[in-house]
Design a protein around this motif. Structure first.
Motif, PDB file in Angstrom:
ATOM      1  N   LEU A  29       0.811  -1.217   0.000  1.00 47.23           N
ATOM      2  CA  LEU A  29       0.000   0.000   0.000  1.00 47.23           C
ATOM      3  C   LEU A  29       0.842   1.263   0.000  1.00 47.23           C
ATOM      4  CD1 LEU A  29      -2.862  -0.853   2.538  1.00 47.23           C
ATOM      5  CD2 LEU A  29      -2.881  -1.054   0.042  1.00 47.23           C
ATOM      6  N   LEU A  30       0.476   2.170  -0.882  1.00 44.67           N
ATOM      7  CA  LEU A  30       0.951   3.547  -0.864  1.00 44.67           C
ATOM      8  C   LEU A  30      -0.287   4.410  -0.674  1.00 44.67           C
ATOM      9  CD1 LEU A  30       3.068   5.768  -1.196  1.00 44.67           C
ATOM     10  CD2 LEU A  30       2.708   5.645  -3.676  1.00 44.67           C
ATOM     11  N   GLY A  31      -0.389   5.038   0.476  1.00 43.52           N
ATOM     12  CA  GLY A  31      -1.658   5.658   0.816  1.00 43.52           C
ATOM     13  C   GLY A  31      -2.663   4.557   1.114  1.00 43.52           C
ATOM     14  N   THR A  32      -3.779   4.593   0.453  1.00 46.55           N
ATOM     15  CA  THR A  32      -4.825   3.584   0.700  1.00 46.55           C
ATOM     16  C   THR A  32      -4.913   2.545  -0.411  1.00 46.55           C
ATOM     17  OG1 THR A  32      -6.490   4.985  -0.370  1.00 46.55           O
ATOM     18  CG2 THR A  32      -6.191   5.245   2.008  1.00 46.55           C
ATOM     19  N   GLU A  33      -3.994   2.617  -1.402  1.00 42.47           N
ATOM     20  CA  GLU A  33      -4.073   1.717  -2.549  1.00 42.47           C
ATOM     21  C   GLU A  33      -2.746   1.024  -2.793  1.00 42.47           C
ATOM     22  OE1 GLU A  33      -6.989   3.372  -5.857  1.00 42.47           O
ATOM     23  OE2 GLU A  33      -5.447   4.845  -5.375  1.00 42.47           O
ATOM     24  N   PRO A  34      -2.777  -0.171  -3.387  1.00 37.63           N
ATOM     25  CA  PRO A  34      -1.532  -0.831  -3.773  1.00 37.63           C
ATOM     26  C   PRO A  34      -0.756   0.014  -4.787  1.00 37.63           C
ATOM     27  CG  PRO A  34      -3.397  -2.345  -3.918  1.00 37.63           C
ATOM     28  CD  PRO A  34      -3.969  -0.981  -3.711  1.00 37.63           C
ATOM     29  N   MET A  35       0.557  -0.109  -4.754  1.00 44.87           N
ATOM     30  CA  MET A  35       1.378   0.671  -5.679  1.00 44.87           C
ATOM     31  C   MET A  35       0.986   0.429  -7.131  1.00 44.87           C
ATOM     32  SD  MET A  35       5.299   1.080  -4.397  1.00 44.87           S
ATOM     33  CE  MET A  35       5.661  -0.619  -3.944  1.00 44.87           C
ATOM     34  N   VAL A  36       0.648  -0.820  -7.469  1.00 47.82           N
ATOM     35  CA  VAL A  36       0.312  -1.114  -8.857  1.00 47.82           C
ATOM     36  C   VAL A  36      -0.935  -0.356  -9.296  1.00 47.82           C
ATOM     37  CG1 VAL A  36      -1.114  -3.158  -8.377  1.00 47.82           C
ATOM     38  CG2 VAL A  36       0.119  -2.982 -10.549  1.00 47.82           C
ATOM     39  N   ALA A  37      -1.842  -0.049  -8.370  1.00 46.61           N
ATOM     40  CA  ALA A  37      -3.038   0.709  -8.728  1.00 46.61           C
ATOM     41  C   ALA A  37      -2.671   2.111  -9.192  1.00 46.61           C
ATOM     42  CB  ALA A  37      -3.997   0.778  -7.539  1.00 46.61           C
ATOM     43  N   HIS A  38      -1.677   2.712  -8.557  1.00 47.49           N
ATOM     44  CA  HIS A  38      -1.213   4.039  -8.967  1.00 47.49           C
ATOM     45  C   HIS A  38      -0.564   3.976 -10.358  1.00 47.49           C
ATOM     46  CE1 HIS A  38      -1.944   5.737  -4.971  1.00 47.49           C
ATOM     47  NE2 HIS A  38      -1.394   4.651  -4.469  1.00 47.49           N
ATOM     48  N   VAL A  39       0.215   2.919 -10.585  1.00 48.37           N
ATOM     49  CA  VAL A  39       0.849   2.746 -11.892  1.00 48.37           C
ATOM     50  C   VAL A  39      -0.210   2.584 -12.980  1.00 48.37           C
ATOM     51  CG1 VAL A  39       2.353   1.265 -13.284  1.00 48.37           C
ATOM     52  CG2 VAL A  39       2.939   1.754 -10.895  1.00 48.37           C
ATOM     53  N   LEU A  40      -1.181   1.749 -12.727  1.00 46.06           N
ATOM     54  CA  LEU A  40      -2.243   1.521 -13.706  1.00 46.06           C
ATOM     55  C   LEU A  40      -3.012   2.802 -14.010  1.00 46.06           C
ATOM     56  CD1 LEU A  40      -3.611  -1.888 -12.379  1.00 46.06           C
ATOM     57  CD2 LEU A  40      -2.362  -1.531 -14.511  1.00 46.06           C
ATOM     58  N   ARG A  41      -3.300   3.572 -12.991  1.00 45.14           N
ATOM     59  CA  ARG A  41      -4.057   4.812 -13.192  1.00 45.14           C
ATOM     60  C   ARG A  41      -3.294   5.789 -14.088  1.00 45.14           C
ATOM     61  NH1 ARG A  41      -4.576   6.062  -8.271  1.00 45.14           N
ATOM     62  NH2 ARG A  41      -6.511   4.900  -7.992  1.00 45.14           N
ATOM     63  N   ARG A  42      -2.002   5.859 -13.941  1.00 51.84           N
ATOM     64  CA  ARG A  42      -1.204   6.784 -14.751  1.00 51.84           C
ATOM     65  C   ARG A  42      -0.958   6.261 -16.164  1.00 51.84           C
ATOM     66  NH1 ARG A  42       1.898  10.877 -12.335  1.00 51.84           N
ATOM     67  NH2 ARG A  42       1.347  11.246 -10.158  1.00 51.84           N
ATOM     68  N   LEU A  43      -0.822   4.946 -16.282  1.00 50.76           N
ATOM     69  CA  LEU A  43      -0.494   4.383 -17.593  1.00 50.76           C
ATOM     70  C   LEU A  43      -1.717   4.182 -18.470  1.00 50.76           C
ATOM     71  CD1 LEU A  43       1.787   3.258 -19.365  1.00 50.76           C
ATOM     72  CD2 LEU A  43       1.414   1.021 -18.288  1.00 50.76           C
ATOM     73  N   ARG A  44      -2.852   3.870 -17.876  1.00 51.56           N
ATOM     74  CA  ARG A  44      -4.037   3.488 -18.654  1.00 51.56           C
ATOM     75  C   ARG A  44      -4.446   4.524 -19.712  1.00 51.56           C
ATOM     76  NH1 ARG A  44      -6.933   1.206 -14.777  1.00 51.56           N
ATOM     77  NH2 ARG A  44      -6.554  -0.931 -15.458  1.00 51.56           N
ATOM     78  N   PRO A  45      -4.461   5.838 -19.420  1.00 48.11           N
ATOM     79  CA  PRO A  45      -4.867   6.799 -20.459  1.00 48.11           C
ATOM     80  C   PRO A  45      -3.873   6.914 -21.613  1.00 48.11           C
ATOM     81  CG  PRO A  45      -4.997   7.772 -18.249  1.00 48.11           C
ATOM     82  CD  PRO A  45      -4.227   6.507 -18.132  1.00 48.11           C
TER      83      PRO A  45
END
Length: 212
Positions: A29-45
């Motif tokens: 977790l980084l903040g309230t979400e797994p690190m991979v969730a942050h990566v996915l959010r930035r890469l997906r668009p």
């Protein structure tokens, strides 16, 4: 110009996380979400679709609603094994890679890599940065600064898959050694902090979403 729909994003999450106590780094977790969730959010668009390379905790990663692919080479052979696996199921002419432990990756990563790949008619475009202590404001010093290759942030043509297959079959594992036989273009990014990867529990504990 390369269209977004022509690019598959590949998140590399297949390591053993040895420096973090043998845990799956992307799920920490980084903040309230797994690190991979942050990566996915930035890469997906930035891409048409995303695949995650993962070798453990498949049920947890399935929650992110992306296709999963495991290494085809045994014994956790490193990022090239992850790329090799991603290429094996990729259906687009381009693929871009990013690690699961770099939650601040730039939102213009793919745009800049794609522009350079097209301009230089290269096979692979890779990000480079200057370490913060070596950054300068004036152009004269900037040209003499030592640039660092961010080897796992790269965009490549998928038609070089056979080249990678042969390299791995011959026992090659180092990314820099594989690059040596390709036509590559290095793409400079100003903010090295965007490419920060979090390797240890201590680094994760010291990191906040606004700290980079």
């Amino acid at each position: 110009m390369i269209r977004i729909e022509e690019i598959t994003g590949l998140v590399l999450a297949g390591g053993r996380g040895m420096r973090m106590g043998q845990v799956n780094k992307g799920l920490q977790l980084l903040g309230t979400e797994p690190m991979v969730a942050h990566v996915l959010r930035r890469l997906r668009p930035q891409v048409g679709q995303i695949v995650i390379n993962v070798n453990q905790d498949l049920e947890r990663y399935a929650e992110f609603s992306c296709p999963l692919v495991c290494d085809l080479i045994p014994d956790y052979a490193g990022p090239l094994a992850g790329l090799h696996a991603g290429l094996s199921i990729c259906t687009t002419p381009y693929i871009v890679t990013a690690p699961c432990d770099s939650p601040f990756l730039p939102d213009n990563l793919v745009e800049h890599l794609a522009a350079a790949l097209t301009r230089e008619q290269a096979q692979l475009a890779v990000a480079i940065t200057v370490a913060p202590e070596n950054q300068f404001q004036d152009a004269q010093h900037r040209t003499t600064a030592k640039w660092q290759q961010q080897a796992v942030f790269c965009l490549l043509k998928t038609d070089i898959q056979s080249h990678l297959d042969l390299f791995l079959k011959r026992g090659g594992r180092k990314v820099s050694d594989w690059y040596a036989d390709l036509k590559i273009v290095e793409v400079a990014f100003e903010n090295a902090a965007d490419f920060r990867n979090i390797n240890t529990c201590a680094e994760l504990a010291e990191t906040t979403l606004d700290s980079h």
